[in-house]
Design an enzyme around this catalytic site. Structure first.
Site, PDB file in Angstrom:
ATOM      1  N   LYS A 101       9.625  -0.418   3.575  1.00  6.32           N
ATOM      2  CA  LYS A 101       8.661  -1.096   2.700  1.00  6.32           C
ATOM      3  C   LYS A 101       9.122  -1.065   1.246  1.00  6.32           C
ATOM      4  O   LYS A 101       9.695  -0.079   0.794  1.00  6.32           O
ATOM      5  CB  LYS A 101       7.286  -0.419   2.818  1.00  6.32           C
ATOM      6  CG  LYS A 101       6.649  -0.644   4.177  1.00  6.32           C
ATOM      7  CD  LYS A 101       5.294  -0.005   4.295  1.00  6.32           C
ATOM      8  CE  LYS A 101       5.352   1.487   4.341  1.00  6.32           C
ATOM      9  NZ  LYS A 101       4.142   2.121   4.886  1.00  6.32           N
ATOM     10  N   GLY A 149      -4.217   3.021   0.470  1.00  2.00           N
ATOM     11  CA  GLY A 149      -4.208   2.601   1.874  1.00  2.00           C
ATOM     12  C   GLY A 149      -3.413   1.335   2.163  1.00  2.00           C
ATOM     13  O   GLY A 149      -3.556   0.745   3.234  1.00  2.00           O
ATOM     14  N   THR A 150      -2.558   0.929   1.227  1.00  4.35           N
ATOM     15  CA  THR A 150      -1.773  -0.304   1.424  1.00  4.35           C
ATOM     16  C   THR A 150      -0.849  -0.176   2.646  1.00  4.35           C
ATOM     17  O   THR A 150      -0.709  -1.111   3.434  1.00  4.35           O
ATOM     18  CB  THR A 150      -0.908  -0.583   0.167  1.00  4.35           C
ATOM     19  OG1 THR A 150      -1.738  -0.388  -0.969  1.00  4.35           O
ATOM     20  CG2 THR A 150      -0.369  -1.976   0.158  1.00  4.35           C
ATOM     21  N   GLY A 151      -0.207   1.015   2.787  1.00  2.00           N
ATOM     22  CA  GLY A 151       0.714   1.225   3.910  1.00  2.00           C
ATOM     23  C   GLY A 151      -0.014   1.192   5.247  1.00  2.00           C
ATOM     24  O   GLY A 151       0.472   0.613   6.219  1.00  2.00           O
ATOM     25  N   CYS A 152      -1.209   1.819   5.276  1.00  2.00           N
ATOM     26  CA  CYS A 152      -2.012   1.806   6.512  1.00  2.00           C
ATOM     27  C   CYS A 152      -2.310   0.365   6.911  1.00  2.00           C
ATOM     28  O   CYS A 152      -2.209  -0.012   8.078  1.00  2.00           O
ATOM     29  CB  CYS A 152      -3.358   2.496   6.304  1.00  2.00           C
ATOM     30  SG  CYS A 152      -3.244   4.201   5.781  1.00  2.00           S
ATOM     31  N   THR A 197      -4.895   0.156  -4.794  1.00  2.00           N
ATOM     32  CA  THR A 197      -3.763   0.121  -3.865  1.00  2.00           C
ATOM     33  C   THR A 197      -3.849   1.207  -2.790  1.00  2.00           C
ATOM     34  O   THR A 197      -2.921   1.378  -2.010  1.00  2.00           O
ATOM     35  CB  THR A 197      -2.446   0.333  -4.638  1.00  2.00           C
ATOM     36  OG1 THR A 197      -2.578   1.547  -5.390  1.00  2.00           O
ATOM     37  CG2 THR A 197      -2.155  -0.816  -5.568  1.00  2.00           C
TER      38      THR A 197
HETATM   39  N1  PLP Z   1      -5.434   9.468   4.125  1.00  2.00           N
HETATM   40  C1  PLP Z   1      -5.099   9.070   5.347  1.00  2.00           C
HETATM   41  C2  PLP Z   1      -5.960   9.479   6.487  1.00  2.00           C
HETATM   42  C3  PLP Z   1      -3.977   8.278   5.510  1.00  2.00           C
HETATM   43  O1  PLP Z   1      -3.629   7.881   6.729  1.00  2.00           O
HETATM   44  C4  PLP Z   1      -3.198   7.910   4.380  1.00  2.00           C
HETATM   45  C5  PLP Z   1      -2.019   7.080   4.445  1.00  2.00           C
HETATM   46  O2  PLP Z   1      -1.607   6.551   5.418  1.00  2.00           O
HETATM   47  C6  PLP Z   1      -3.561   8.355   3.157  1.00  2.00           C
HETATM   48  C7  PLP Z   1      -4.689   9.121   3.060  1.00  2.00           C
HETATM   49  C8  PLP Z   1      -2.785   8.038   1.949  1.00  2.00           C
HETATM   50  O3  PLP Z   1      -3.083   6.826   1.455  1.00  2.00           O
HETATM   51  P1  PLP Z   1      -2.570   6.465  -0.001  1.00  2.00           P
HETATM   52  O4  PLP Z   1      -1.326   7.203  -0.211  1.00  2.00           O
HETATM   53  O5  PLP Z   1      -2.367   5.002   0.058  1.00  2.00           O
HETATM   54  O6  PLP Z   1      -3.652   6.857  -0.938  1.00  2.00           O
END
Ligand code: PLP
Length: 299
Positions: free
Chosen positions: A177, A211-214, A209
């Protein structure tokens, strides 16, 4: 028999609703897929960051997934936060029981953007040796990619991609990514047999932003579930002989399209929620900017 196009998320809970299971359910639903979910961990977080994370007992993670599989096998699976090596192995054990595995995307979540560790080193090793070899595609960000390649060096991404394929048996595809890129955000899809495709996006100016990867990995799962012909897979049964073979077949170009459309979905969800202040920190995107009707097929 009428069935929904069905995607399962195996991931951690984010009570603030921007990432993890809660986000995955919104993405599957927005893209017209029935959403089911097995929870690996409970995080304590809001838009300002993760305060704590508690892993679910591995047997309970396995039992959740098995029970969904005994009923109906989903058309695609997304795996997100796995927490630790025992949970990774529990998920692996259930997936190995499937006679015909559906499309599986794994997002190797290691650390939150607020810097909270969501997977330990043993867990990363277990993903590489046990779980990822059963998956179709792994979607690391650049930091996770370097960790999976066990390198600090700045070799070209193409050279490192081959290193990752050497480190992880069998997995056919890798999406690196580009959310940390310096130019336009460019994701690169690599295949084990040497194909690659650059997917160029546009930056969206926003704080939202989280949760963008999720969202990207669950959108890839949903797009692939919709693209593949619906299957009437045998539900899991204790009497079954466990062969754990791969069943889905699709072309590189079909996967490119699924990844491109997923990136476009994430960009639109980011821009449609760019100005919203639904919390005091990094908020969620607008997952449901244009929800599709649930897809029903006759099988
Ligand atoms: N919390 C959970 C349960 C996640 O699965 C993730 C990322 O996949 C995160 C937090 C972190 O998200 P971010 O780094 O986008 O805030």
């Amino acid at each position: 028999m009428l069935v929904y196009t069905h995607c399962l998320s195996i991931a951690g809970s984010d009570p603030s609703g921007g990432a993890g299971i809660q986000a995955d359910i919104k993405v599957f639903s927005a893209l017209g897929c029935y959403a089911s979910a097995a929870i690996t961990a409970l995080t304590v977080q809001n838009t300002l960051g993760v305060k704590a994370a508690y892993n679910v007992k591995p047997d309970l993670v396995a039992a959740q997934i098995e029970t969904v599989f005994e009923d109906r096998i989903p058309d695609a699976i997304k795996i997100g936060m796995t927490g630790d090596a025992a949970i990774v192995r529990a998920i692996t054990g259930v997936l190995r029981q499937l006679d015909e595995r559906p499309f599986i995307v794994i997002d190797p979540v290691m650390i939150s953007s607020s810097n909270h560790q969501l997977l330990d080193d043993n867990g990363i090793e277990a993903i590489m040796t046990d779980l990822a070899p059963l998956c179709d595609i792994i979607t690391p960000n650049i930091h996770e990619f370097y960790r999976l390649c066990s390198t600090q060096t700045k070799d070209s991404t193409a050279v490192l991609a081959q290193k990752l394929f050497a480190n992880i048996a069998d997995i056919p595809y890798l999406l690196v990514k580009g959310g940390h890129s310096e130019g336009l955000p460019t994701d690169i899809l690599y295949s084990r047999d040497g194909n690659y495709n650059e997917i160029v996006g546009q930056w969206v100016v926003t704080n939202n932003t989280h949760g963008t990867g999720c969202a990207l990995s669950s959108a890839i799962a949903a797009n692939m579930a919709k693209l593949l012909p619906p299957q009437n897979r045998q539900p899991l049964s204790k009497q079954q002989t466990f062969v754990g073979k791969k069943s889905v077949s699709y072309t590189f170009n079909e996967l490119v399209t699924a990844c491109k459309n997923a990136k476009q979905y994430v960009s639109k969800a980011l821009s449609c929620g760019a100005e919203v202040q639904n919390g005091q920190g990094n908020g969620a995107m607008n997952h449901l900017f244009q929800p599709e009707e649930l897809r029903i097929s006759n099988i």
